[in-house]
Design an enzyme around this catalytic site. Structure first.
Site, PDB file in Angstrom:
ATOM      1  N   ILE A   1      48.273  39.328  40.598  1.00  0.00           N
ATOM      2  CA  ILE A   1      48.563  38.975  39.213  1.00  0.00           C
ATOM      3  C   ILE A   1      48.143  37.524  39.014  1.00  0.00           C
ATOM      4  O   ILE A   1      48.638  36.623  39.688  1.00  0.00           O
ATOM      5  CB  ILE A   1      50.061  39.153  38.902  1.00  0.00           C
ATOM      6  CG1 ILE A   1      50.452  40.611  39.138  1.00  0.00           C
ATOM      7  CG2 ILE A   1      50.357  38.709  37.484  1.00  0.00           C
ATOM      8  CD1 ILE A   1      51.919  40.872  39.094  1.00  0.00           C
ATOM      9  N   ASP A   2      47.225  37.309  38.102  1.00  0.00           N
ATOM     10  CA  ASP A   2      46.695  35.977  37.851  1.00  0.00           C
ATOM     11  C   ASP A   2      46.932  35.617  36.389  1.00  0.00           C
ATOM     12  O   ASP A   2      46.460  36.306  35.490  1.00  0.00           O
ATOM     13  CB  ASP A   2      45.207  35.948  38.175  1.00  0.00           C
ATOM     14  CG  ASP A   2      44.608  34.566  38.052  1.00  0.00           C
ATOM     15  OD1 ASP A   2      45.336  33.609  37.746  1.00  0.00           O
ATOM     16  OD2 ASP A   2      43.389  34.445  38.259  1.00  0.00           O
ATOM     17  N   THR A   3      47.655  34.537  36.151  1.00  0.00           N
ATOM     18  CA  THR A   3      47.932  34.124  34.779  1.00  0.00           C
ATOM     19  C   THR A   3      46.765  33.363  34.171  1.00  0.00           C
ATOM     20  O   THR A   3      46.672  33.240  32.960  1.00  0.00           O
ATOM     21  CB  THR A   3      49.174  33.220  34.725  1.00  0.00           C
ATOM     22  OG1 THR A   3      48.907  32.035  35.461  1.00  0.00           O
ATOM     23  CG2 THR A   3      50.388  33.935  35.288  1.00  0.00           C
TER      24      THR A   3
END
Length: 40
Positions: A35-37
């Site tokens: 998960i990469d913001t």
């Protein structure tokens, strides 16, 4: 093998090792979710 000390350390119980042992089946049958913001 001349690997970074951190890899050698997690690969052996004793200190002073300079090789890295990797099991070919390591990670088999697992799933990874990343998960990469995008914020840094």
């Amino acid at each position: 093998d001349n690997v970074p000390w951190g890899l050698a350390r997690i690969s052996h119980r004793t200190t002073g090792a300079t090789s890295y042992v990797y099991d070919d089946s390591a990670g088999e049958g697992t799933c990874s979710y990343i998960i990469d913001t995008g914020i840094y």
